[in-house]
Write a protein that holds these residues in place. Sequence first.
Motif, short mmCIF file in Angstrom:
data_model
loop_
_atom_site.label_atom_id
_atom_site.label_comp_id
_atom_site.label_asym_id
_atom_site.label_seq_id
_atom_site.Cartn_x
_atom_site.Cartn_y
_atom_site.Cartn_z
N TRP A 249 0.85 -1.20 0.00
CA TRP A 249 0.00 0.00 0.00
C TRP A 249 0.88 1.25 0.00
O TRP A 249 0.60 2.22 -0.72
CB TRP A 249 -0.92 0.01 1.22
CG TRP A 249 -2.04 -0.99 1.17
CD1 TRP A 249 -2.03 -2.17 0.50
CD2 TRP A 249 -3.33 -0.89 1.78
NE1 TRP A 249 -3.23 -2.82 0.68
CE2 TRP A 249 -4.04 -2.06 1.45
CE3 TRP A 249 -3.95 0.07 2.59
CZ2 TRP A 249 -5.35 -2.29 1.91
CZ3 TRP A 249 -5.25 -0.16 3.04
CH2 TRP A 249 -5.95 -1.32 2.70
N VAL A 263 3.36 2.68 9.72
CA VAL A 263 3.44 2.18 11.09
C VAL A 263 3.32 0.66 11.08
O VAL A 263 2.34 0.13 10.54
CB VAL A 263 2.30 2.78 11.96
CG1 VAL A 263 2.42 2.30 13.41
CG2 VAL A 263 2.29 4.30 11.88
N ASP A 264 4.30 0.00 11.63
CA ASP A 264 4.25 -1.47 11.71
C ASP A 264 5.24 -1.90 12.77
O ASP A 264 6.13 -1.14 13.15
CB ASP A 264 4.58 -2.11 10.34
CG ASP A 264 4.01 -3.52 10.21
OD1 ASP A 264 4.37 -4.40 11.01
OD2 ASP A 264 3.20 -3.74 9.29
N ARG A 265 5.08 -3.17 13.19
CA ARG A 265 6.07 -3.71 14.13
C ARG A 265 7.32 -4.15 13.38
O ARG A 265 8.38 -4.26 13.96
CB ARG A 265 5.47 -4.91 14.84
CG ARG A 265 4.34 -4.54 15.77
CD ARG A 265 3.90 -5.80 16.49
NE ARG A 265 2.81 -5.56 17.39
CZ ARG A 265 1.68 -6.24 17.36
NH1 ARG A 265 1.49 -7.19 16.47
NH2 ARG A 265 0.74 -5.97 18.23
N SER A 266 7.12 -4.42 12.07
CA SER A 266 8.26 -4.87 11.25
C SER A 266 8.54 -3.84 10.18
O SER A 266 7.61 -3.19 9.67
CB SER A 266 7.93 -6.19 10.55
OG SER A 266 7.32 -7.08 11.43
N PHE A 286 -2.60 0.35 16.95
CA PHE A 286 -3.80 0.70 17.71
C PHE A 286 -3.57 1.82 18.72
O PHE A 286 -4.52 2.46 19.15
CB PHE A 286 -4.35 -0.56 18.40
CG PHE A 286 -4.88 -1.55 17.39
CD1 PHE A 286 -6.17 -1.44 16.90
CD2 PHE A 286 -4.06 -2.56 16.90
CE1 PHE A 286 -6.65 -2.33 15.95
CE2 PHE A 286 -4.53 -3.46 15.95
CZ PHE A 286 -5.83 -3.34 15.46
N ILE A 302 -3.76 -7.05 10.39
CA ILE A 302 -4.48 -8.31 10.66
C ILE A 302 -4.90 -8.27 12.13
O ILE A 302 -4.05 -8.31 13.02
CB ILE A 302 -3.59 -9.53 10.38
CG1 ILE A 302 -3.19 -9.55 8.91
CG2 ILE A 302 -4.33 -10.82 10.76
CD1 ILE A 302 -2.16 -10.61 8.55
C1 LIG Z 1 -1.57 -7.96 5.71
S1 LIG Z 1 -0.09 -7.28 6.32
C2 LIG Z 1 -0.13 -5.71 5.54
C3 LIG Z 1 0.27 -5.73 4.12
C4 LIG Z 1 0.47 -4.36 3.57
N1 LIG Z 1 -0.77 -3.60 3.49
C5 LIG Z 1 1.11 -4.39 2.20
O1 LIG Z 1 0.49 -3.83 1.28
O2 LIG Z 1 2.20 -4.91 2.06
C6 LIG Z 1 -0.48 -6.89 7.96
C7 LIG Z 1 0.61 -6.16 8.71
O3 LIG Z 1 0.04 -5.71 9.93
C8 LIG Z 1 1.10 -5.71 10.88
N2 LIG Z 1 0.49 -5.66 12.23
C9 LIG Z 1 -0.30 -6.56 12.81
N3 LIG Z 1 -0.67 -6.11 14.03
C10 LIG Z 1 -0.07 -4.91 14.20
C11 LIG Z 1 -0.10 -3.94 15.22
N4 LIG Z 1 -0.81 -4.11 16.35
N5 LIG Z 1 0.60 -2.81 15.04
C12 LIG Z 1 1.31 -2.60 13.91
N6 LIG Z 1 1.36 -3.48 12.91
C13 LIG Z 1 0.67 -4.62 13.05
C14 LIG Z 1 1.88 -6.96 10.60
O4 LIG Z 1 3.19 -6.82 11.10
C15 LIG Z 1 1.81 -7.01 9.07
O5 LIG Z 1 2.97 -6.43 8.52
#
Ligand SMILES: C[S@@+](CC[C@H](N)C(=O)[O-])C[C@H]1O[C@@H](n2cnc3c(N)ncnc32)[C@H](O)[C@@H]1O
Length: 391
Positions: A249, A263-266, A286, A302
Amino acid sequence: MPPPFVGAALLLGAGGRHEALLAELGRHGVAAEVAAPGRLWTPSVPARPCAFLRQVLPEAMELRAPSISAWAEQLSLHLDLPDGAPWRLHVYAESEVEAPFRSGARAAHTARRRDGGPARSGSSPGPTAAWSHRAALIREALLGVLKARRRHLLRALSDTEAAWTDSESLVQLLLVAPDQGYLSITRAPAPAQIAAWLSVLPAGIAVPAEDPRPPSRAYTKLIEAERRFGRRISPGDVGVDLGASPGGWSFVALQRGAQVIAVDRSPLVPELMAHPGLQFVKGDAFSWRPPREVDWLWCDVIAAPERTLALLVDWLQAGWARHFVVTLKLRGEMDLPVLDQVVERLGGLAAPWWMCQLSANKGEVCLFGSRRLAPAASRSAEPGEGHVGPL
Ligand SMILES: C[S@@+](CC[C@H](N)C(=O)[O-])C[C@H]1O[C@@H](n2cnc3c(N)ncnc32)[C@H](O)[C@@H]1O
């Protein structure tokens, strides 16, 4: 099968299937009969948003014609449209591309990225491919008849995917066999209730984008949401991408010239982490808060759908984003009640807004739209309120 109700509407289910739509309508006491796999008859268009509704054919009538030229003649005779007013023409065959596209598209995308190979089409010819070709020929033949006999109609035909305007009519022919189809003519101005459900895409299907560059296939969801929304991310927009990794995205938004707070953990893939338009925040989607109001909230985390809905409601109530595209991950039929909560909660906070299962979605539903200009958290939500425009 002829329409079982007077003035019946034919509804096309998401993913070429009708089960989820039937369950959704059933929850709200809407009478529906299965016309064929993927299609339902209802006495009229539904009065409330349905996530699994792909396209509506109001007052559909059954037609038969033995040849392409006979189809063109029949259609031309039925074209009773307001003089000089713009109209659109959608001629399509049943479940054109959606089902074949689904199988293996994700694996194919990963392989293309690995190989660096050329983009291949994610779809293969389905059993109805020949009818799709016939649908295209019928459309061409009809245009030929109009050119010869009804030029004023041809001049008013518009070929666009833009959001509906009040002055436009829509003519749809759904071909269910070479010699059998359903014609639906929605004359302008369409009642708001009908306009709310008409997709700007023929059959309501988005042929997914094919680009090997983004780091995940998820990018197709954002592009499709833009098309259905009728609003494209613009150069200079600022957006927050929650759950952004690996970056599909964010890739799309950066391509559009937007600035992205991811924003992400990874982390995202290295190319995107190094992009000057992207700021990465390692954190929890969140609890993270934007430093100021942004143009877009994108969220593909997710999580349980109730949690994601609560996040969206928080963002809208606080006025943190003007527009949003948010994925709700469903765990099956048990999550259908969450869709009721969406309708109740977003009604007063967003306008326009949509809830639909995208062609690019699997066990998900996408919410997209704009925040109401004057946030009205306390206003009572009216089912369907704010649903103006295409699905
Ligand atoms: C389906 S993937 C997203 C794919 C992304 N939209 C893309 O286009 O590549 C879901 C992502 O949500 C992240 N995620 C899940 N729970 C999270 C949280 N509480 N805070 C931040 N990131 C989170 C995961 O690390 C994962 O990278």
